[in-house]
Scaffold this motif. Structure first.
Motif, PDB file in Angstrom:
ATOM      1  N   SER A  27      59.637  74.533  22.149  1.00  0.00           N
ATOM      2  CA  SER A  27      60.951  74.949  22.610  1.00  0.00           C
ATOM      3  C   SER A  27      61.882  75.202  21.432  1.00  0.00           C
ATOM      4  N   PHE A  29      65.237  76.925  22.086  1.00  0.00           N
ATOM      5  CA  PHE A  29      66.605  76.869  22.577  1.00  0.00           C
ATOM      6  C   PHE A  29      66.979  75.441  22.965  1.00  0.00           C
ATOM      7  N   SER A  30      68.188  75.062  22.624  1.00  0.00           N
ATOM      8  CA  SER A  30      68.637  73.698  22.875  1.00  0.00           C
ATOM      9  C   SER A  30      70.127  73.700  23.186  1.00  0.00           C
ATOM     10  N   SER A  31      70.487  72.930  24.204  1.00  0.00           N
ATOM     11  CA  SER A  31      71.902  72.826  24.542  1.00  0.00           C
ATOM     12  C   SER A  31      72.669  72.004  23.508  1.00  0.00           C
ATOM     13  N   PHE A  32      71.958  71.294  22.638  1.00  0.00           N
ATOM     14  CA  PHE A  32      72.599  70.445  21.628  1.00  0.00           C
ATOM     15  C   PHE A  32      72.752  71.154  20.289  1.00  0.00           C
ATOM     16  N   SER A  34      73.469  74.864  19.307  1.00  0.00           N
ATOM     17  CA  SER A  34      73.753  76.210  19.817  1.00  0.00           C
ATOM     18  C   SER A  34      73.277  77.314  18.895  1.00  0.00           C
ATOM     19  N   SER A  57      71.019  79.790  21.405  1.00  0.00           N
ATOM     20  CA  SER A  57      70.994  78.790  22.470  1.00  0.00           C
ATOM     21  C   SER A  57      72.273  78.822  23.281  1.00  0.00           C
ATOM     22  N   GLY A  58      73.358  79.218  22.639  1.00  0.00           N
ATOM     23  CA  GLY A  58      74.628  79.333  23.336  1.00  0.00           C
ATOM     24  C   GLY A  58      74.781  80.626  24.105  1.00  0.00           C
ATOM     25  N   ASP A  59      73.673  81.374  24.226  1.00  0.00           N
ATOM     26  CA  ASP A  59      73.656  82.633  24.985  1.00  0.00           C
ATOM     27  C   ASP A  59      74.464  83.749  24.333  1.00  0.00           C
ATOM     28  N   ASN A  77      63.193  79.940  29.336  1.00  0.00           N
ATOM     29  CA  ASN A  77      63.119  78.646  28.670  1.00  0.00           C
ATOM     30  C   ASN A  77      61.846  77.889  29.033  1.00  0.00           C
TER      31      ASN A  77
END
Length: 119
Positions: A27, A29-32, A34, A57-59, A77
């Motif tokens: 993986s 992409f991570s929300s932690f 960006s 990751s922040g789109d 994802n």
């Protein structure tokens, strides 16, 4: 370490479409974090490698000027995969397309996939 495997390249006529895929071995992409990102670059014979599209990751997306409005980057994802939908292809889109991943500031590249647009 991250392995990237590209697929979907090939020969297409002017005005046609292709979808490239890049599957990562883990993986990205991570929300932690960006700024973790995946994207596509391309290199035509005799030219420097250039940006096609990136997705963080922040789109946040970023496109090269020459592909804006024709190419779309997206991700799945669950499959650790990023896609590049390429429409209205032109001969100048002919190049080797490379997948790039940025993971915690380390950079990884795929082996590339050839896209050839014939007129």
């Amino acid at each position: 370490q991250v392995q990237l495997v590209e697929s979907g390249g090939g020969l297409v006529q002017v005005g046609g479409s292709l979808r490239l895929s890049c599957a990562a071995s883990r993986s990205i992409f991570s929300s932690f974090f960006s700024m973790n990102a995946m994207g596509w670059y391309r290199q035509a014979p005799g030219k420097q490698r250039e940006l096609v599209a990136t997705l963080t990751s922040g789109d946040t997306t970023n496109y090269g000027d020459s592909v804006k409005g024709r190419f779309t980057i997206s991700r799945d994802n669950a499959k650790n995969t990023v896609y590049l939908q390429m429409n209205s292809l032109k001969p100048e889109d002919t190049a080797v397309y490379y997948c790039k991943a940025v993971l915690y500031q380390s950079i990884y590249w795929g082996q590339g996939t050839q896209v050839t647009v014939s007129s």
